[in-house]
Design an enzyme around this catalytic site. Structure first.
Site, PDB file in Angstrom:
ATOM      1  N   ASN A  12      60.886  95.985 -32.637  1.00 34.53           N
ATOM      2  CA  ASN A  12      62.033  96.884 -32.474  1.00 34.53           C
ATOM      3  C   ASN A  12      63.188  96.050 -31.918  1.00 34.53           C
ATOM      4  O   ASN A  12      63.168  95.654 -30.760  1.00 34.53           O
ATOM      5  CB  ASN A  12      61.632  98.012 -31.505  1.00 34.53           C
ATOM      6  N   LYS A  69      66.200  96.881 -31.353  1.00 35.47           N
ATOM      7  CA  LYS A  69      67.159  97.633 -30.537  1.00 35.47           C
ATOM      8  C   LYS A  69      68.594  97.270 -30.963  1.00 35.47           C
ATOM      9  O   LYS A  69      68.820  97.036 -32.147  1.00 35.47           O
ATOM     10  CB  LYS A  69      66.894  97.400 -29.046  1.00 35.47           C
ATOM     11  N   HIS A 109      61.941 107.193 -29.234  1.00 34.12           N
ATOM     12  CA  HIS A 109      61.877 106.061 -28.303  1.00 34.12           C
ATOM     13  C   HIS A 109      62.416 106.502 -26.939  1.00 34.12           C
ATOM     14  O   HIS A 109      63.355 107.301 -26.863  1.00 34.12           O
ATOM     15  CB  HIS A 109      62.693 104.884 -28.851  1.00 34.12           C
ATOM     16  N   GLU A 112      64.297 105.126 -24.872  1.00 33.23           N
ATOM     17  CA  GLU A 112      65.729 104.905 -24.649  1.00 33.23           C
ATOM     18  C   GLU A 112      66.546 106.039 -25.266  1.00 33.23           C
ATOM     19  O   GLU A 112      67.575 106.442 -24.723  1.00 33.23           O
ATOM     20  CB  GLU A 112      66.148 103.537 -25.212  1.00 33.23           C
ATOM     21  N   GLU A 134      54.249 104.041 -25.119  1.00 34.73           N
ATOM     22  CA  GLU A 134      55.135 103.126 -24.407  1.00 34.73           C
ATOM     23  C   GLU A 134      55.425 103.675 -23.012  1.00 34.73           C
ATOM     24  O   GLU A 134      56.339 104.502 -22.855  1.00 34.73           O
ATOM     25  CB  GLU A 134      56.445 102.963 -25.171  1.00 34.73           C
ATOM     26  N   GLY A 146      60.754  96.450 -21.214  1.00 34.98           N
ATOM     27  CA  GLY A 146      61.802  95.504 -20.853  1.00 34.98           C
ATOM     28  C   GLY A 146      61.768  95.075 -19.394  1.00 34.98           C
ATOM     29  O   GLY A 146      62.719  94.488 -18.887  1.00 34.98           O
ATOM     30  N   SER A 194      56.741  95.344 -22.836  1.00 35.87           N
ATOM     31  CA  SER A 194      56.583  93.953 -22.413  1.00 35.87           C
ATOM     32  C   SER A 194      55.392  93.231 -23.071  1.00 35.87           C
ATOM     33  O   SER A 194      54.758  92.383 -22.454  1.00 35.87           O
ATOM     34  CB  SER A 194      56.505  93.862 -20.886  1.00 35.87           C
TER      35      SER A 194
HETATM   36  P1  PGA Z   1      59.903  95.495 -24.682  1.00 38.95           P
HETATM   37  O1  PGA Z   1      60.325  96.828 -25.489  1.00 38.95           O
HETATM   38  O2  PGA Z   1      58.825  94.829 -25.502  1.00 38.95           O
HETATM   39  O3  PGA Z   1      61.145  94.696 -24.562  1.00 38.95           O
HETATM   40  O4  PGA Z   1      59.354  95.958 -23.360  1.00 38.95           O
HETATM   41  C1  PGA Z   1      59.380  97.612 -26.153  1.00 38.95           C
HETATM   42  C2  PGA Z   1      60.039  98.809 -26.791  1.00 38.95           C
HETATM   43  O5  PGA Z   1      60.894  99.427 -26.152  1.00 38.95           O
HETATM   44  O6  PGA Z   1      59.735  99.197 -27.954  1.00 38.95           O
END
Ligand code: PGA
Length: 252
Positions: free
Chosen positions: A9, A11, A96, A98, A168, A174, A214
């Site tokens: 992803n 983003k 997601h 976010e 997640e 992140g 992560s």
């Molecule tokens: P990350 O993001 O691997 O940077 O933690 C995962 C995601 O939000 O899909």
């Protein structure tokens, strides 16, 4: 036997030219390394055409990170599923964390998009996961089951083959903080159990559940070794081929 499914992803990263260069490099590296997992990348909308072009002839799936809940019309700034399909996009990530937190998307809204995506013949990666506060107050299972029931409302059993779930935990995204393989596996087992209750054991056993938060080259193997972890949704570590290649070849 569930086939491993690893997704990147991106983003809000990668211009069309950077995305095209990355995609060409990834396709070549994945083929040379003999990667035999299902691979997906989800570029930002404007980068999608260049990535689709660069991946022509490769089996890497191109997904969108979001879409609108209407087929067309007066929705300024939005993108309809038909537009994505016309570009060669087969899959969309929905729900997601976010989008849930920054853009206030709730389960009912996510569900409307998910039903439209299915109607349009697309596959969906539905993200679910709890915040740290929810986990620490013992609400993990309640949050997951609410998100699953709400997100999958009115989804028919025969459409479940088009659904992947990504677990997640919000506190692991992140942050460099990963759920332990044991914690992740137990959340995945809970999700599989909920799907068995909502549908059937057979559908639950076939369901691909990705872990996200992560994931990197050093923790992917231990996560993927767990019975209920069938893939990964990778953010930060999917942004360079150097970091993503060892993830998609974790079993080599
Ligand atoms: P990350 O993001 O691997 O940077 O933690 C995962 C995601 O939000 O899909």
């Amino acid at each position: 036997m569930r086939k491993a499914y690893i997704a990147g992803n991106w983003k809000m990263n990668m211009t069309p030219s950077a995305g095209a260069a990355y995609a060409a490099e990834l396709a070549k590296a994945a083929a040379e390394a003999g990667a035999d997992v299902k691979i997906m990348v989800a570029p930002p909308f404007v980068t999608i055409p260049a990535v689709v072009e660069a991946l022509r002839g490769s089996s890497i799936i191109v997904a969108a990170q979001n879409m609108n809940d209407h087929k067309s019309g007066a929705y300024t700034g939005e993108v309809a599923p038909e537009m994505l399909k016309d570009l060669g996009v087969t899959t969309v990530i929905l729900g997601h964390s976010e989008r849930r937190s920054y853009y206030k998307e709730d389960d009912a809204f996510i569900n409307r998009k998910l039903l439209l995506a299915l109607e349009e013949g697309m596959d969906v990666v539905l993200c679910v996961g709890e915040t740290l506060e929810e986990r620490e107050s013992g609400k993990l299972e309640e949050v997951l089951s609410t998100q699953l029931v709400g997100g999958l409302k009115d989804v028919k059993a025969e459409d479940m083959e088009h659904i992947t779930i990504a677990y997640e935990p919000v506190w692991a995204i992140g942050t460099g903080r990963t759920a332990t393989p044991e914690d992740a596996d137990s959340a995945h087992a809970f999700i599989r159990g909920q799907i068995a209750k909502m549908y059937s054991d057979d559908i639950a056993q076939k369901l691909i559940i990705q872990y996200g938060g992560s994931v990197n080259a050093s923790n992917v193997k231990a996560l993927m070794a767990k019975e209920n972890i069938d893939g990964a949704l990778v953010g930060g570590a999917s942004l360079s081929v150097e970091k993503f290649l060892p993830i998609i070849t974790y079993d080599k």
